[in-house]
Scaffold this motif. Structure first.
Motif, PDB file in Angstrom:
ATOM      1  N   MET A   1      24.424  -1.930 -20.131  1.00 39.48           N
ATOM      2  CA  MET A   1      24.506  -2.392 -18.777  1.00 39.48           C
ATOM      3  C   MET A   1      24.096  -1.245 -17.856  1.00 39.48           C
ATOM      4  SD  MET A   1      27.771  -4.039 -16.755  1.00 39.48           S
ATOM      5  CE  MET A   1      28.410  -4.598 -18.298  1.00 39.48           C
ATOM      6  N   TYR A   2      23.342  -1.561 -16.820  1.00 41.82           N
ATOM      7  CA  TYR A   2      22.876  -0.580 -15.848  1.00 41.82           C
ATOM      8  C   TYR A   2      23.195  -1.085 -14.446  1.00 41.82           C
ATOM      9  CZ  TYR A   2      20.126   1.410 -19.644  1.00 41.82           C
ATOM     10  OH  TYR A   2      19.728   1.984 -20.826  1.00 41.82           O
ATOM     11  N   ALA A   3      23.602  -0.185 -13.578  1.00 38.95           N
ATOM     12  CA  ALA A   3      23.861  -0.532 -12.186  1.00 38.95           C
ATOM     13  C   ALA A   3      22.986   0.344 -11.300  1.00 38.95           C
ATOM     14  CB  ALA A   3      25.329  -0.337 -11.856  1.00 38.95           C
ATOM     15  N   LEU A   4      22.447  -0.261 -10.272  1.00 40.74           N
ATOM     16  CA  LEU A   4      21.642   0.497  -9.328  1.00 40.74           C
ATOM     17  C   LEU A   4      21.837  -0.040  -7.927  1.00 40.74           C
ATOM     18  CD1 LEU A   4      17.978  -0.644  -9.336  1.00 40.74           C
ATOM     19  CD2 LEU A   4      19.480  -1.471 -11.121  1.00 40.74           C
ATOM     20  N   ARG A   5      21.597   0.822  -6.966  1.00 44.73           N
ATOM     21  CA  ARG A   5      21.673   0.424  -5.568  1.00 44.73           C
ATOM     22  C   ARG A   5      20.340   0.740  -4.911  1.00 44.73           C
ATOM     23  NH1 ARG A   5      23.232   3.321  -0.391  1.00 44.73           N
ATOM     24  NH2 ARG A   5      23.031   1.600   1.066  1.00 44.73           N
ATOM     25  N   LEU A   6      19.765  -0.277  -4.295  1.00 43.33           N
ATOM     26  CA  LEU A   6      18.542  -0.088  -3.533  1.00 43.33           C
ATOM     27  C   LEU A   6      18.906   0.128  -2.067  1.00 43.33           C
ATOM     28  CD1 LEU A   6      16.239  -2.802  -5.140  1.00 43.33           C
ATOM     29  CD2 LEU A   6      16.684  -0.452  -5.874  1.00 43.33           C
ATOM     30  N   LYS A   7      18.103   0.926  -1.399  1.00 43.26           N
ATOM     31  CA  LYS A   7      18.379   1.314  -0.017  1.00 43.26           C
ATOM     32  C   LYS A   7      17.421   0.619   0.947  1.00 43.26           C
ATOM     33  CE  LYS A   7      20.380   5.689  -1.358  1.00 43.26           C
ATOM     34  NZ  LYS A   7      20.377   7.133  -1.204  1.00 43.26           N
ATOM     35  N   PRO A   8      17.734   0.701   2.246  1.00 40.85           N
ATOM     36  CA  PRO A   8      16.881   0.056   3.251  1.00 40.85           C
ATOM     37  C   PRO A   8      15.414   0.449   3.108  1.00 40.85           C
ATOM     38  CG  PRO A   8      18.896   0.852   4.284  1.00 40.85           C
ATOM     39  CD  PRO A   8      18.895   1.369   2.859  1.00 40.85           C
ATOM     40  N   GLY A   9      14.550  -0.565   3.248  1.00 37.11           N
ATOM     41  CA  GLY A   9      13.110  -0.362   3.198  1.00 37.11           C
ATOM     42  C   GLY A   9      12.491  -0.474   1.818  1.00 37.11           C
ATOM     43  N   MET A  10      13.313  -0.499   0.779  1.00 38.05           N
ATOM     44  CA  MET A  10      12.773  -0.609  -0.587  1.00 38.05           C
ATOM     45  C   MET A  10      12.383  -2.057  -0.892  1.00 38.05           C
ATOM     46  SD  MET A  10      15.402   1.804  -2.710  1.00 38.05           S
ATOM     47  CE  MET A  10      14.703   3.300  -3.358  1.00 38.05           C
ATOM     48  N   ASP A  11      11.428  -2.219  -1.799  1.00 35.44           N
ATOM     49  CA  ASP A  11      10.973  -3.535  -2.240  1.00 35.44           C
ATOM     50  C   ASP A  11      11.814  -3.972  -3.442  1.00 35.44           C
ATOM     51  OD1 ASP A  11       9.333  -5.361  -4.057  1.00 35.44           O
ATOM     52  OD2 ASP A  11       8.060  -5.315  -2.267  1.00 35.44           O
ATOM     53  N   LEU A  12      12.522  -5.065  -3.305  1.00 37.81           N
ATOM     54  CA  LEU A  12      13.474  -5.527  -4.322  1.00 37.81           C
ATOM     55  C   LEU A  12      12.824  -5.690  -5.695  1.00 37.81           C
ATOM     56  CD1 LEU A  12      16.279  -6.614  -5.129  1.00 37.81           C
ATOM     57  CD2 LEU A  12      15.554  -8.844  -4.239  1.00 37.81           C
ATOM     58  N   LYS A  13      11.768  -6.435  -5.783  1.00 32.50           N
ATOM     59  CA  LYS A  13      11.148  -6.716  -7.079  1.00 32.50           C
ATOM     60  C   LYS A  13      10.505  -5.475  -7.681  1.00 32.50           C
ATOM     61  CE  LYS A  13       7.784  -9.555  -9.449  1.00 32.50           C
ATOM     62  NZ  LYS A  13       6.562 -10.318  -9.287  1.00 32.50           N
ATOM     63  N   GLN A  14       9.767  -4.732  -6.872  1.00 34.46           N
ATOM     64  CA  GLN A  14       9.083  -3.553  -7.386  1.00 34.46           C
ATOM     65  C   GLN A  14      10.062  -2.505  -7.899  1.00 34.46           C
ATOM     66  OE1 GLN A  14       6.400  -2.077  -4.382  1.00 34.46           O
ATOM     67  NE2 GLN A  14       5.148  -3.916  -4.433  1.00 34.46           N
TER      68      GLN A  14
END
Length: 131
Positions: A1-14
């Motif tokens: 299992m992996y957890a990650l957090r994307l930040k403002p301005g990042m492209d969700l799919k990419q």
């Protein structure tokens, strides 16, 4: 299992595809995601044209699979607007994070996901080896 957090301005799919590729996950799936978008681009069901909306949207569902080390994926998203109206479809590039996206991915080590053309649908469909 992996957890990650994307930040403002990042492209969700990419960003998810890059994470799967970087971590060499052969057969991954989305377990959960909460967050928000400021730009939404989806392909609604049975449509060729993309739907492109700008505003503030809550991610209420994200589900799908990554095959071939992230090179092939099939992901669906549902989002709601400020009035609670919900829309969803096939996730494409260009979905830009507003505040965050908190994602948990599962690495399905005992399975091999790939995509092959299905003669009936004529689309690239998931093929699972190892069940």
């Amino acid at each position: 299992m992996y957890a990650l957090r994307l930040k403002p301005g990042m492209d969700l799919k990419q960003e998810m595809a890059q994470f799967v590729e970087t971590n060499q996950l052969q057969s991954a799936s989305v377990s959960t995601c909460v967050g928000s978008l400021r730009e939404l681009i989806i392909r609604p069901a049975n449509q060729k044209e993309l739907l492109h909306l700008k505003g503030h949207y809550e991610i209420v569902s994200l589900t799908g699979t990554f095959a071939d080390h992230g090179k092939n994926n099939h992901i669906h998203i549902s989002v709601s607007d400020s009035t609670g109206n919900t829309i969803g479809g096939h996730l494409v590039d260009g979905n830009i994070i507003y505040t965050t996206a908190e994602i948990v991915l599962l690495n399905n080590k005992d399975l091999n996901f790939t995509r092959v053309v299905d003669p009936e649908t004529t689309f690239y469909e998931l093929e699972v080896v190892g069940n």
